[in-house]
Design an enzyme around this catalytic site. Structure first.
Site, short mmCIF file in Angstrom:
data_model
loop_
_atom_site.label_atom_id
_atom_site.label_comp_id
_atom_site.label_asym_id
_atom_site.label_seq_id
_atom_site.Cartn_x
_atom_site.Cartn_y
_atom_site.Cartn_z
N HIS A 1 0.87 -1.17 0.00
CA HIS A 1 0.00 0.00 0.00
C HIS A 1 0.91 1.22 0.00
O HIS A 1 1.74 1.40 0.90
CB HIS A 1 -0.91 -0.01 1.23
CG HIS A 1 -1.91 -1.12 1.22
ND1 HIS A 1 -2.25 -1.85 2.34
CD2 HIS A 1 -2.63 -1.66 0.19
CE1 HIS A 1 -3.14 -2.76 2.03
NE2 HIS A 1 -3.39 -2.67 0.72
N GLU B 1 1.74 3.31 3.08
CA GLU B 1 2.31 2.63 4.24
C GLU B 1 3.81 2.46 3.97
O GLU B 1 4.25 1.46 3.40
CB GLU B 1 1.60 1.30 4.47
CG GLU B 1 0.12 1.48 4.79
CD GLU B 1 -0.68 0.18 4.82
OE1 GLU B 1 -0.05 -0.90 4.83
OE2 GLU B 1 -1.92 0.25 4.84
N GLU C 1 2.25 -5.71 10.58
CA GLU C 1 1.86 -4.29 10.71
C GLU C 1 2.91 -3.65 11.62
O GLU C 1 2.97 -3.94 12.82
CB GLU C 1 0.46 -4.18 11.32
CG GLU C 1 -0.64 -4.84 10.51
CD GLU C 1 -1.10 -3.99 9.33
OE1 GLU C 1 -0.76 -2.79 9.30
OE2 GLU C 1 -1.80 -4.52 8.45
#
Length: 611
Positions: free
Chosen positions: A208, A211, A432
């Site tokens: 993404h 990110e 993450e």
């Protein structure tokens, strides 16, 4: 010639600022160029070829329509650049029954290097770095903890590979929709080659575009691995000497550019997330998870190496997605992680709930124990993820140990991790790495130190379980033999050299190897709890006269359909138009793309029609 500023919207991103009239086609003004069929072609070429070879073709064409001018002297583009691009892209024109444009005649409008030509695509490849290099007095091991533009990233990766050329190389797995190379830096004792029994590992960042932490972490990791190897760091040397490591810092460089325009610290949650085609790459892979759930209740059905359904190709498939899928086919990856941002947790497959209407439902794979072991390897080595405080980023996952099954967190289909597991031998988790998607530069140093140990620890997990070679009684390797573990409805297959790797937790396992035309061999394997390297388990298969299980034989031989669309699929075909397949119908006078030029009353591009 007299140099003037370029005022052509389709050529506003070339690597130079001024052009001259008339151009190489003897077009004497901006208006004449903008109303020409040549200019209209380059403005629609991206759509006609569905992104293939673009923006390379457009920029190359601009070097003819808007020739570079410097000090009132016109400079021709280099012939070898034109020839290389034509060699790579002619198939795209053939696929839509279009002739190669006359104004891209490499002999007519281009020049040799001895004539002082220029490379119009140098900037696109990251070879022109407008930013200043690092100060020359910095030590060779110095890492700049900053955000890298695309060209800076490419430059840093190439410089790192050059500094460690005996253990590193760079390569591209393909192009983004806007034509940027998807650069990988590889570390190995034999860069560019698969070595027998040496496992293949990959990290992917910036899937993404907004990110960005994963991207920067992988750039820093590449520099760290190179420097520490040269300095004699035993942990890094052991890792590189026994592993082939691939780092892809940015899978979505187009999206990153959009996010970077907003700036660090101010970026929202969506700007730049998707690709230039407005596609979310982590929703763009084939949904094989639904097929796995359908098969799960069928006795003897395998939940591995599931083929891509034909219907998948009817939708919009990003070139970035296809590049990753072909990459997975070309290298026998064992372990992987995709680095994301927005939370602080490690998730593992399945990411799609076994009941589609349930948005949060624990949905384990047959390798639940393995995936938990892998996820914990990263989480436990990360000082913040392993912190027991609930009043922090990622605090919601403290009671789970900083890890969670993806579908239990939130369910989505078309994810890359599920595709890795169900279509190939590769196990992939999603990390993450922080609650800020685009943090300020001053935060990057701290983020690197929080993740450095975890990044290394996770890479070392590629050596857990067992590995070996499957061969016949003469020592010939057997490709695509299946390695099965009793109680786990998921097999791995051998690579071209007959070698395999099977990630497993400690304990006793019943492992078997089988291949079409050979008898099955079963072994009992015990993996000690403290063993941190893969145990060697080889199999020698003996041929049999008859193959009893036809269904099994077929499933093994047809792991990939010989007419697999991933290899043969034409991204330029107009689906839903039957006449696009096969030959032209007798009454058809012009190809489908001719309508793009209907606005031209005169000077329609007859030169694009094949005779």
């Amino acid at each position: 010639a007299k140099c003037v500023d370029i005022a052509l919207s389709s050529c506003n991103d070339v690597a130079y600022a001024q052009m001259a009239y008339p151009n190489f086609l003897d077009q004497k003004s901006r208006e004449v160029i903008e109303y020409s069929s040549e200019y209209l072609l380059i403005s629609v070429l991206h759509n006609l070829l569905q992104g293939e070879c673009n923006p390379d073709l457009r920029i190359l064409a601009c070097s003819v329509l808007a020739p570079q001018c410097r000090k009132d002297k016109v400079i021709k583009p280099c012939r070898h650049v034109c020839e290389n691009l034509k060699k790579s892209c002619l198939f795209a024109f053939d696929a839509i029954d279009m002739a190669w444009p006359y104004f891209l005649d490499c002999d007519r409008f281009f020049a040799g290097e001895e004539e002082g030509c220029f490379d119009p695509l140098a900037k696109l490849r990251g070879e022109v770095d407008v930013e200043e290099d690092s100060p020359s007095d910095l030590p060779a091991t110095f890492i700049q903890f900053k955000h890298h533009s695309y060209s800076q990233m490419v430059s840093t990766l190439k410089k790192t590979a050059a500094k460690c050329s005996h253990i590193a190389t760079t390569y591209s797995i393909g192009r983004s929709f806007e034509g940027k190379d998807l650069f990988v830096i590889e570390f190995s004792t034999k860069p560019g080659h698969h070595e027998l029994l040496k496992p293949e590992f990959k990290y992917i960042g910036n899937m993404h575009g907004n990110e960005v932490v994963g991207k920067e972490l992988l750039i820093y990791l590449a520099q760290y691995l190179c420097s520490e190897y040269l300095l004699g760091n035993p942990r890094v040397q052991t890792l590189i000497n026994n592993t082939r490591i691939h780092l892809l810092p940015s899978l979505n460089p187009d999206g990153y550019e959009l996010a970077a325009e907003e700036g660090a610290g101010y970026n929202g949650w969506v700007i730049g997330r998707q690709t230039a085609q407005n596609l979310d790459l982590n929703r763009n892979f084939p949904d094989l998870t639904s097929e796995a759930y359908r098969r799960a209740g069928i006795r003897g059905a395998r939940l591995d190496h599931i083929p891509i359904p034909q219907s998948y190709w009817w939708g919009k498939v990003a070139p970035e997605t296809k590049a990753v899928m072909k990459w997975l086919r070309s290298i026998p990856f064992v372990l992987s992680a995709s680095l994301h941002g927005g939370e602080l947790v490690v998730t593992y497959p399945y990411d799609y709930s076994r009941h589609p209407m349930e948005e949060k439902m624990f949905s384990p794979t047959p390798d639940e124990k393995v995936f938990k072991m892998l996820a914990k390897a990263y989480a436990d080595a990360h000082p913040v993820i392993s912190d027991q405080s609930e009043l922090r980023c990622g605090g919601n996952f403290v009671k789970r140990g900083g890890i969670i099954n993806g579908a239990e967190w939130y369910s989505f289909t078309g994810g890359m991790a599920d595709f890795n597991y169900l279509h190939t031998n590769c196990f992939e988790v999603t990390v993450e790495v922080g609650c800020e998607k685009f943090p300020l530069e001053e935060e990057l140093f701290t983020i690197w130190h929080e993740n450095k140990g975890a990044l290394l620890n996770y890479m070392e997990m590629v050596h857990r379980g067992i590995k070996g070679i499957v061969s016949d009684k003469f020592g010939n390797p057997i490709k695509n033999a299946r390695i099965s573990v009793r109680g786990i409805q998921h097999d791995v297959t051998t690579a071209a050299d007959g070698d395999y790797w099977r990630l497993l937790p400690s304990g006793t396992h019943i492992v078997s190897a089988q291949a079409p035309g050979y008898s099955r061999v079963v072994k009992r394997v015990t993996i000690p709890a403290k063993m941190k390297h893969a145990g060697r388990v080889d199999f020698v298969l003996r041929p049999v006269e008859a193959w009893p299980n036809k269904l099994l034989r077929r499933s093994m031989e047809d792991v990939y359909d010989p007419y697999d669309p991933l290899e043969l699929f034409d991204p330029h075909a107009q689906h839903g138009q039957p006449e696009a397949r096969g030959g032209s119908s007798p009454g058809r006078e012009k190809p489908w793309w001719w309508s793009y030029f209907s606005s031209l009353d005169l000077n329609k591009p007859l030169w694009l029609l094949k005779q």
